[in-house]
Design an enzyme around this catalytic site. Sequence first.
Site, PDB file in Angstrom:
ATOM      1  N   SER A   1       2.878   5.887   0.099  1.00 58.12           N
ATOM      2  CA  SER A   1       3.116   4.248  -0.049  1.00 58.12           C
ATOM      3  C   SER A   1       3.592   4.267  -1.410  1.00 58.12           C
ATOM      4  O   SER A   1       5.206   5.007  -0.830  1.00 58.12           O
ATOM      5  CB  SER A   1       1.426   3.809  -0.840  1.00 58.12           C
TER       6      SER A   1
ATOM      7  N   ASP B   1       1.357  -1.205  10.595  1.00 57.19           N
ATOM      8  CA  ASP B   1       1.129  -1.034   8.595  1.00 57.19           C
ATOM      9  C   ASP B   1       2.700  -2.099   7.703  1.00 57.19           C
ATOM     10  O   ASP B   1       3.879  -1.642   8.089  1.00 57.19           O
ATOM     11  CB  ASP B   1       1.740   0.613   8.466  1.00 57.19           C
TER      12      ASP B   1
ATOM     13  N   HIS C   1      -2.056   0.783   7.347  1.00 59.18           N
ATOM     14  CA  HIS C   1      -2.113   1.468   6.251  1.00 59.18           C
ATOM     15  C   HIS C   1      -2.900   2.364   4.998  1.00 59.18           C
ATOM     16  O   HIS C   1      -2.160   3.462   4.458  1.00 59.18           O
ATOM     17  CB  HIS C   1      -1.136   0.621   5.297  1.00 59.18           C
TER      18      HIS C   1
END
Length: 216
Positions: free
Chosen positions: A114, A181, A194
């Site tokens: 991320s 995602d 995610h």
Amino acid sequence: MNRRSASCTVAALAVSAFFVAQPSGVANAASCSDVDVSFARGTGELPGLGITGTPFVSSLKSELSDRSVSTYAVNYAADFTQASAGPGSRDLVSHLTSVAASCPSTTFVIAGYSQGATVVTNAVGLNTPSSFSGAIIPAAIASRVEAVVVFGNPLGLFGRKIETASSTYGSRATSFCNFGDPVCQIGGFSTFAHLRYGTNGSTTEGAQFAASQVRS
């Protein structure tokens, strides 16, 4: 707030809400290791390797059981504004530079999830919104970075991957972006997507890739 910022914020809130703190996983080895693994956690996660880095590092150590492996959890805020990715890349580069100077035979694996993937993206020299305050891995130690692995990389929202965008690291990199995602896929619709890299086999596959690069 634009789509990218909103998606990253939603996913970050979900991480913060649904997962407890992970062990830091930082290893202060008494001597130089064969391989040093750095991982940058995602937005909203407490300091340490995080929900994706913990299984990734565990799998990679298993894959490289015949070698000594040290680990480093990138020390950065991982805050919700995403602005900490620049300082995160500075910390990552500082760590790599320090270890490289002290341990001339150590090679590196760098990885992130991320916002942590943005930290890595900045460090390998790709232009992102957080690059203005970041740092790039010095050319003198670039060849010692054996593998680059990212999960849920926001760079995907710009239609790019490290594999194809970096002439230096592309052949040593792999990216994981789950279907749906919203942090790495244009039109992504599932925050849950995610959050699944650590449980859907992606971290195992990423560790296998990194290990093969180290051995090649």
